[in-house]
Design a protein around this motif. Structure first.
Motif, PDB file in Angstrom:
ATOM      1  N   MET A  24       4.066   2.026   7.326  1.00 44.02           N
ATOM      2  CA  MET A  24       4.529   1.723   6.007  1.00 44.02           C
ATOM      3  C   MET A  24       5.754   2.640   5.443  1.00 44.02           C
ATOM      4  N   HIS A  42       3.599  13.792   5.286  1.00 43.58           N
ATOM      5  CA  HIS A  42       2.913  12.596   5.191  1.00 43.58           C
ATOM      6  C   HIS A  42       2.204  12.093   6.326  1.00 43.58           C
ATOM      7  N   ARG A  46      -2.372  12.603   7.330  1.00 48.51           N
ATOM      8  CA  ARG A  46      -3.034  11.793   7.623  1.00 48.51           C
ATOM      9  C   ARG A  46      -4.109  12.044   9.041  1.00 48.51           C
ATOM     10  N   GLU A  57       6.065   4.189  10.169  1.00 50.77           N
ATOM     11  CA  GLU A  57       6.775   2.905   9.693  1.00 50.77           C
ATOM     12  C   GLU A  57       7.853   2.400  10.416  1.00 50.77           C
ATOM     13  N   SER A 250      -1.090  -9.270  11.035  1.00 48.09           N
ATOM     14  CA  SER A 250      -0.867  -9.252   9.705  1.00 48.09           C
ATOM     15  C   SER A 250      -0.401 -10.828   9.196  1.00 48.09           C
ATOM     16  N   MET A 286      -6.092  -5.328   2.588  1.00 44.06           N
ATOM     17  CA  MET A 286      -6.823  -4.942   1.325  1.00 44.06           C
ATOM     18  C   MET A 286      -8.384  -4.431   1.719  1.00 44.06           C
ATOM     19  N   VAL A 288     -10.713  -1.731   1.914  1.00 37.85           N
ATOM     20  CA  VAL A 288     -10.978  -0.482   1.051  1.00 37.85           C
ATOM     21  C   VAL A 288     -12.318   0.364   1.356  1.00 37.85           C
ATOM     22  N   GLY A 308      -4.034   0.388   4.573  1.00 37.07           N
ATOM     23  CA  GLY A 308      -2.636   0.733   4.433  1.00 37.07           C
ATOM     24  C   GLY A 308      -2.648   1.584   3.163  1.00 37.07           C
ATOM     25  N   ARG A 309      -2.518   1.005   1.954  1.00 39.47           N
ATOM     26  CA  ARG A 309      -2.465   1.234   0.562  1.00 39.47           C
ATOM     27  C   ARG A 309      -3.540   2.317   0.371  1.00 39.47           C
ATOM     28  N   GLU A 310      -4.919   2.195   0.951  1.00 43.22           N
ATOM     29  CA  GLU A 310      -5.836   3.079   0.802  1.00 43.22           C
ATOM     30  C   GLU A 310      -5.605   4.372   1.238  1.00 43.22           C
ATOM     31  N   LEU A 312      -2.856   5.745   1.713  1.00 45.18           N
ATOM     32  CA  LEU A 312      -1.499   6.134   0.636  1.00 45.18           C
ATOM     33  C   LEU A 312      -2.336   7.008  -0.407  1.00 45.18           C
ATOM     34  N   ARG A 313      -3.455   6.185  -1.075  1.00 42.50           N
ATOM     35  CA  ARG A 313      -4.183   6.713  -2.278  1.00 42.50           C
ATOM     36  C   ARG A 313      -5.103   8.099  -1.728  1.00 42.50           C
TER      37      ARG A 313
END
Ligand SMILES: Cc1cc2nc3c(=O)[nH]c(=O)nc-3n(C[C@H](O)[C@H](O)[C@H](O)COP(=O)(O)O)c2cc1C
Length: 339
Positions: A24, A42, A46, A57, A250, A286, A288, A308-310, A312-313
């Motif tokens: 990412m 970052h 993780r 990334e 993807s 997506m 989660v 991915g975004r999960e 980041l959160r």
């Protein structure tokens, strides 16, 4: 069938679990593509959070191959040190780490770069019209991938991932929508795969035989005249014996298209590719909830799952998810009292 919190091995890479942080872009490098404290914290966080495999990334193999002026780069030896600091931190905290080698082609949004693509077709009004690549430019970019893999080795990565997805340069060669060449790099699917084949060969020349090479793909273009999973399967069959150990599945990004996305929307593509090609896959999109990730592995639809975004959160998702499903995994010693 193994579960999400069991180990996974490919060549010399052994991941302690099957949770993957996909690449990412952080858009946080300096304008010469060097990594800094942001990247180091970052990615290190993780690893502390228990992610089995972190993929750094999109990292540009040429300066004109960046998406933005703040992308990471690996086109110069002075970029190795910052990347090495990231790999050392991740390793010291029990993680494994791969680097995504990338070239944006016509999706480079840097005004000052002379941008390139297989054909002179712009992405949309916001982008420059790219220059159709000459044979010499094709050779130069392939060589840039070769040198980048060599630098990635020096920086201590456990694997490299070739970015063949999301409408970036390799994908621009693969897609009939963006590749309208009439030479041996365009036309039928075999010709459109030639650039990818030559990139893989170049990467393998300077990478280590005992370490894996992944390929990220867009399985579906969401356009009637674009390619579809069946075509992509043919592409993978043409390249897998050159040394692709894992397909990271993807979709989209080649042309502006509407995508109906919902939890797990890409899992079906991964399943299809895994069954048809016999190559191990990383699946996601997506995802989660731990139940969905766990079911994907236990049902044999994928070998690893990306979030991915999960991630980041919530960098501690892996530690918390294991606890939620009653699997006892070690927490970092300084955090044990919070387990
Ligand atoms: C901020 C951001 C940057 C991204 N950068 C990259 C990238 O560098 N390379 C890549 O292959 N995908 C990139 N992606 C796509 C993610 O790897 C992933 O496929 C996507 O976020 C869907 O997964 P998710 O629903 O779990 O977030 C990016 C996504 C986000 C949100």
């Amino acid at each position: 069938m193994p579960g999400l919190f069991t180990s996974f091995q490919v060549k010399d890479l052994r991941c302690k679990n099957r949770v993957v942080m996909p690449p990412m872009c952080m858009y946080s490098a300096d304008e010469e593509g060097h990594a800094n404290d942001w990247h180091f914290i970052h990615y290190g966080t993780r690893a502390i959070g228990g992610v089995g495999l972190i993929i750094v990334e999109a990292t540009a193999v040429e300066s004109r191959g960046r998406i933005s002026a703040k992308d990471l780069g690996i086109w110069s030896d002075d970029q190795i040190e910052g990347l090495r600091r990231i790999t050392e931190t991740v390793h010291a905290n029990g993680g494994k780490i791969a680097l995504q080698l990338a070239h944006a082609g016509r999706k480079c949004a840097i005004e000052t770069e002379r941008i390139i693509s297989p054909s002179a077709i712009r992405f949309n009004e916001d982008y420059q019209e790219p220059n159709e690549m000459s044979k010499e430019e094709i050779r130069d970019v392939i060589h840039a991938f070769r040198l980048a893999a060599k630098r990635a080795k020096k920086a201590g990565f456990d694997a490299v991932e070739i970015h063949g997805a999301h409408g970036y340069l390799i994908n621009q060669f693969l897609s009939p929508l963006t590749n309208q060449r009439t030479d041996e790099y365009g036309g039928n699917l075999k010709n459109r795969t030639r650039f990818l084949q030559e990139v893989i060969e170049a990467v393998q020349e300077s990478w280590e035989p005992e370490k894996p090479v992944f390929l990220r793909v867009s399985a579906e273009e969401y356009h009637p005249d674009g390619y579809h999973p069946e075509d992509l399967i043919e592409v993978i069959d043409l390249v897998k014996l050159l040394g692709i150990d894992l397909i990271h599945v993807s979709s989209g990004g080649v042309v502006p298209a509407y995508i109906v996305a919902y939890p797990g929307y890409q899992l079906v593509f991964a399943d299809q590719i895994r069954k048809a090609t016999g190559v191990s896959v990383i699946a996601g999109g997506m995802v989660v909830k731990v139940e969905m990730a766990e079911a994907t592995i236990r049902n044999g639809r994928a070998d690893l799952v990306f979030l991915g975004r999960e991630l980041l959160r919530n960098p501690y998702w892996t530690l918390q998810a294991a606890k939620q499903v009653g699997v006892d995994i070690p927490w970092p010693i300084p955090y044990e009292r919070s387990k």
